[in-house]
Design a protein around this motif. Structure first.
Motif, PDB file in Angstrom:
ATOM      1  N   PHE A  71       0.863  -1.156  -0.084  1.00  0.00           N
ATOM      2  CA  PHE A  71       0.141   0.154  -0.160  1.00  0.00           C
ATOM      3  C   PHE A  71       1.051   1.124  -0.129  1.00  0.00           C
ATOM      4  N   VAL A  72       0.683   2.100  -0.919  1.00  0.00           N
ATOM      5  CA  VAL A  72       1.417   3.466  -1.162  1.00  0.00           C
ATOM      6  C   VAL A  72       0.700   4.437  -0.623  1.00  0.00           C
ATOM      7  N   TYR A  73       1.348   5.376   0.508  1.00  0.00           N
ATOM      8  CA  TYR A  73       0.605   6.495   0.834  1.00  0.00           C
ATOM      9  C   TYR A  73       1.763   7.691   0.321  1.00  0.00           C
ATOM     10  N   GLN A  74       0.824   8.960   0.088  1.00  0.00           N
ATOM     11  CA  GLN A  74       1.474   9.882  -0.648  1.00  0.00           C
ATOM     12  C   GLN A  74       0.716  11.129  -0.165  1.00  0.00           C
ATOM     13  N   SER A  75       1.625  12.184   0.211  1.00  0.00           N
ATOM     14  CA  SER A  75       0.897  13.596   0.247  1.00  0.00           C
ATOM     15  C   SER A  75       0.701  14.073  -1.357  1.00  0.00           C
ATOM     16  N   ILE A  76      -0.696  14.149  -1.375  1.00  0.00           N
ATOM     17  CA  ILE A  76      -1.007  14.472  -2.915  1.00  0.00           C
ATOM     18  C   ILE A  76      -1.829  15.871  -3.014  1.00  0.00           C
ATOM     19  N   LYS A  77      -2.509  16.224  -2.023  1.00  0.00           N
ATOM     20  CA  LYS A  77      -3.376  17.634  -2.272  1.00  0.00           C
ATOM     21  C   LYS A  77      -2.997  18.207  -0.960  1.00  0.00           C
ATOM     22  N   ASN A  78      -2.416  17.637  -0.077  1.00  0.00           N
ATOM     23  CA  ASN A  78      -1.918  18.491   1.265  1.00  0.00           C
ATOM     24  C   ASN A  78      -0.894  17.516   2.008  1.00  0.00           C
ATOM     25  N   ALA A  79      -0.638  18.285   3.377  1.00  0.00           N
ATOM     26  CA  ALA A  79       0.490  17.482   4.128  1.00  0.00           C
ATOM     27  C   ALA A  79       0.148  15.917   4.448  1.00  0.00           C
ATOM     28  N   ASN A  80      -1.146  15.710   4.343  1.00  0.00           N
ATOM     29  CA  ASN A  80      -1.653  14.259   4.994  1.00  0.00           C
ATOM     30  C   ASN A  80      -1.059  13.331   4.017  1.00  0.00           C
ATOM     31  N   LEU A  81      -0.794  12.206   4.504  1.00  0.00           N
ATOM     32  CA  LEU A  81      -0.674  10.918   3.799  1.00  0.00           C
ATOM     33  C   LEU A  81      -1.878  10.204   3.168  1.00  0.00           C
ATOM     34  N   ASP A  82      -2.274  10.278   1.866  1.00  0.00           N
ATOM     35  CA  ASP A  82      -3.435   9.603   1.491  1.00  0.00           C
ATOM     36  C   ASP A  82      -3.031   8.293   0.742  1.00  0.00           C
ATOM     37  N   LEU A  83      -3.813   7.367   0.698  1.00  0.00           N
ATOM     38  CA  LEU A  83      -3.483   6.107   0.032  1.00  0.00           C
ATOM     39  C   LEU A  83      -3.539   6.576  -1.372  1.00  0.00           C
ATOM     40  N   ALA A  84      -2.316   6.129  -2.148  1.00  0.00           N
ATOM     41  CA  ALA A  84      -2.264   6.584  -3.699  1.00  0.00           C
ATOM     42  C   ALA A  84      -2.426   5.348  -4.384  1.00  0.00           C
ATOM     43  N   GLY A  85      -2.265   4.273  -3.876  1.00  0.00           N
ATOM     44  CA  GLY A  85      -2.593   2.956  -4.731  1.00  0.00           C
ATOM     45  C   GLY A  85      -2.051   1.712  -4.284  1.00  0.00           C
ATOM     46  N   VAL A  86      -2.213   0.815  -4.837  1.00  0.00           N
ATOM     47  CA  VAL A  86      -1.879  -0.731  -4.357  1.00  0.00           C
ATOM     48  C   VAL A  86      -0.881  -1.705  -5.507  1.00  0.00           C
ATOM     49  N   VAL A  87       0.148  -1.978  -5.005  1.00  0.00           N
ATOM     50  CA  VAL A  87       0.934  -2.651  -5.784  1.00  0.00           C
ATOM     51  C   VAL A  87       1.028  -4.258  -5.451  1.00  0.00           C
ATOM     52  N   ARG A  88       0.788  -5.138  -6.333  1.00  0.00           N
ATOM     53  CA  ARG A  88       0.921  -6.679  -5.951  1.00  0.00           C
ATOM     54  C   ARG A  88       2.161  -7.297  -6.540  1.00  0.00           C
ATOM     55  N   SER A  89       3.070  -7.889  -5.851  1.00  0.00           N
ATOM     56  CA  SER A  89       4.349  -8.500  -6.701  1.00  0.00           C
ATOM     57  C   SER A  89       4.277  -9.820  -6.102  1.00  0.00           C
ATOM     58  N   LYS A  90       4.639 -10.663  -6.954  1.00  0.00           N
ATOM     59  CA  LYS A  90       5.403 -12.084  -6.828  1.00  0.00           C
ATOM     60  C   LYS A  90       6.725 -12.195  -6.409  1.00  0.00           C
ATOM     61  N   VAL A  91       6.846 -13.129  -5.493  1.00  0.00           N
ATOM     62  CA  VAL A  91       8.447 -13.155  -4.995  1.00  0.00           C
ATOM     63  C   VAL A  91       9.195 -14.275  -6.044  1.00  0.00           C
ATOM     64  N   ASP A  92      10.323 -14.183  -6.059  1.00  0.00           N
ATOM     65  CA  ASP A  92      10.869 -15.322  -6.799  1.00  0.00           C
ATOM     66  C   ASP A  92      11.436 -16.414  -5.919  1.00  0.00           C
ATOM     67  N   VAL A  93      12.143 -17.444  -6.347  1.00  0.00           N
ATOM     68  CA  VAL A  93      12.131 -18.874  -5.553  1.00  0.00           C
ATOM     69  C   VAL A  93      13.032 -18.504  -4.403  1.00  0.00           C
ATOM     70  N   TRP A  94      13.792 -17.393  -4.301  1.00  0.00           N
ATOM     71  CA  TRP A  94      14.384 -17.000  -3.047  1.00  0.00           C
ATOM     72  C   TRP A  94      13.667 -16.240  -2.212  1.00  0.00           C
ATOM     73  N   GLY A  95      12.438 -15.967  -2.343  1.00  0.00           N
ATOM     74  CA  GLY A  95      11.782 -15.073  -1.617  1.00  0.00           C
ATOM     75  C   GLY A  95      12.015 -13.584  -1.998  1.00  0.00           C
ATOM     76  N   ASN A  96      12.599 -13.301  -2.953  1.00  0.00           N
ATOM     77  CA  ASN A  96      13.046 -11.763  -3.241  1.00  0.00           C
ATOM     78  C   ASN A  96      11.984 -11.066  -4.087  1.00  0.00           C
ATOM     79  N   ALA A  97      11.520  -9.965  -3.781  1.00  0.00           N
ATOM     80  CA  ALA A  97      10.745  -9.215  -4.720  1.00  0.00           C
ATOM     81  C   ALA A  97      11.206  -7.761  -4.758  1.00  0.00           C
ATOM     82  N   LYS A  98      11.306  -7.264  -6.323  1.00  0.00           N
ATOM     83  CA  LYS A  98      11.564  -6.084  -6.362  1.00  0.00           C
ATOM     84  C   LYS A  98      10.271  -5.117  -6.720  1.00  0.00           C
ATOM     85  N   ILE A  99       9.991  -4.131  -5.788  1.00  0.00           N
ATOM     86  CA  ILE A  99       8.674  -3.560  -5.827  1.00  0.00           C
ATOM     87  C   ILE A  99       8.993  -2.035  -6.229  1.00  0.00           C
TER      88      ILE A  99
END
Lengths: 147, 388
Positions: free
Chosen positions: B139-167
């Protein structure tokens, strides 16, 4: 302790006829400004949206074969500025800015989105110390009745 | 268990003691996350498991951290070794002994299937259970219109066999930003939220029938963005380090203003300012604008409520016609400011309103999602062979 570079800012006291003041977003996310003056060329780009040909059933009363459903009209303004090369390097960034605004009124402060026309531009020859720069901005289109 | 192992933070080129948390949002903004379900603590010997038919089956065991949710029959990825000697193999759990007092458990495997058992304990090894439909939700939070952090969007990522993910959350950060000029030109400095500000993420793991707990969103973990792009061969890669003011007298090249002009021009009495990063490195320091005209400096303290955002710096203005140039810079005092000290909370308040599903930006996102679903459905459609 000094935390930033020392930026030299030139102060222009010039009073222009026909001032056009633009503000734009540069690629690093900062806002830039420039005042164009003296003379601009006003123009308008028009185009036809769509046409149709009415069926004429009575030659005597028919008014003709042209019918248009709508037109587009975009006012344009061609700006000119004779600038030092270092200023051209800054002002040229307006040509690829993601947001360009023109000052409409200072009180209340009002800006209007304008759009520099795209194309290939020759800016200056490398042995010049100053050059004339010119480009055309598109102003908001005219709202026209359509069908 | 998942943890963030790297964030988009860079050491500033030419400044040995400071880092920059400021990134451009039109180029990759990447976090590395590692999934590590259990650490292997030790390897056991042979255990003969009696079978129903009177025979015995030789098993071997490993002691792992935590009493987890491993079941008999689960397929487990064994992952071990430093990067250059990585090994991975899978085993099926044959038996489990939970040790409720020691916070660890024993997992048993068919001895015949355990190859390279020594390698498993030779290096820091860990195991990941193969879970159906496993992904990491960010879950990505960002100050968009004012100083508060609002939910800006969601990213879903798979992990590789080592359990690593680049998001990469770059698309989320840039899609909410509108470029228009938002300054009022009434204050000495003013934060302009769509030019740059705060972002932060929280992550959780999700798989078939399980939704994990989120990591905590802390103000102290805040990161920062600029609505800009770095150019080829600029220092600090995608990071805006060279524009980030720091408190370091020996810094080789001082922080730049966000201007592409070598010498910007101030047209007397027109709305003018120069953009700069009011860096988190100066959070509690008194920052002042210094205008030097003919060698005489004038210091004016900045307002502190723009800290942590991209700000516009106005000039004093109304200069005599004899003034042709001004030398401008920002000065930071080494002592703390007494004016509204930022403690990491206050105006930087944590999570603001959760998103409004009817807002135009979210609807825009939904239409993106629909397009994606359509494309996905296309891939599911049975292939019909064209007749030639």
């Amino acid at each position: 302790m000094r935390a930033t570079e020392i930026k030299t800012i030139k102060v222009s006291h010039e009073c222009y006829d026909n001032p056009i003041y633009l503000s734009w977003l540069n690629v690093y996310g900062g806002r830039e400004y420039w005042l164009f003056g003296k003379v601009q060329d006003k123009g308008i780009n028009t185009s036809v949206n769509d046409t149709f040909e009415p069926i004429v059933t009575n030659n005597t009363s028919s008014r003709g074969y042209f019918e248009e459903s709508s037109r587009n009209a975009t006012p344009t303004l061609t700006l000119y500025a004779n600038l030092d090369i270092e200023d051209i390097e800054g002002v040229k960034t307006i040509l690829y800015s993601a947001n360009v605004e023109m000052l409409i009124s200072e009180s209340p402060l009002t800006w209007q989105n304008v759009r520099p026309q795209v194309g290939s531009f020759k800016l200056y020859a490398t042995n010049q110390t100053s050059a004339t720069m010119s480009f055309t901005i598109e102003l908001p289109k005219v709202n026209i009745q359509g069908q | 268990m998942i943890s963030v192992i790297s964030k988009p933070i860079t050491k500033i080129t030419g400044d040995t003691s400071n880092t920059s948390k400021w990134v451009g949002i039109h180029q990759p903004v990447e976090f590395e996350v590692k999934r590590k379900d259990y650490n292997i603590l030790s390897k056991g010997g042979v255990y003969n498991q009696p079978q129903n038919d009177g025979t015995t089956l030789a098993l071997t065991w490993f002691r792992i951290t935590d009493i987890g949710e491993i079941k008999v029959g689960d397929v487990i990825n064994f992952l071990c070794g430093p990067d250059e000697k990585k090994r991975s193999f899978t085993l099926t759990v044959a038996k489990i002994n939970l040790v409720s007092t020691g916070n660890y458990s024993f997992i048993f495997f068919d001895l015949n299937n355990v190859i390279d058992a020594d390698k498993i304990t030779a290096y820091k090894a860990y195991v990941n259970v193969q879970r159906k439909g496993y992904y990491i939700e960010t879950f990505v939070y960002q100050s968009i219109k004012n100083a508060n952090l609002d939910l800006a969007g969601v990213v879903r990522s798979k992990v590789d066999v080592w359990g690593n993910a680049k998001i990469n959350i770059q698309k989320v950060l840039s899609s909410n930003i509108i470029n228009e000029n938002k300054s009022s030109y009434t204050k000495i400095n003013e934060p302009v939220y769509n030019q740059g500000g705060i972002y932060n993420i929280k992550i959780r793991e999700v798989y078939d029938g399980f939704v994990g707990a989120f990591t905590t969103l802390l103000n102290t973990d805040n990161l920062y963005f600029v609505n800009g792009s770095k150019q080829l061969q600029d220092p600090n890669n995608y990071n805006f380090g060279e524009f980030v003011p720091t408190l370091n007298d020996s810094r080789v090249s001082k922080a730049k203003f966000l201007s592409v002009f070598d010498k910007p021009t101030y047209f007397n009495n027109y709305p003018f300012d120069i953009s700069f990063i009011y860096s988190d490195n100066l959070l509690n320091k008194q920052v002042a604008r210094v205008e030097t005209i003919n060698g005489a400096p004038t210091n004016t303290n900045l307002l502190t409520n723009g800290r942590g955002f991209v700000n516009r710096l106005k000039l004093a203005g109304s200069y005599a016609s004899s003034v042709k140039t001004i030398d401008l810079h920002l000065d930071a005092s080494t002592s703390a400011t007494t004016q509204n000290p930022a403690t990491g909370t206050g105006t930087l308040a944590g999570v603001g309103t959760i998103f409004n599903p009817f807002s135009p930006t979210i609807r825009h996102k939904l239409s993106d999602l629909n397009a994606w679903l359509e494309a996905y459905n296309d891939t599911l459609r049975p292939v019909t062979h064209e007749r030639y």
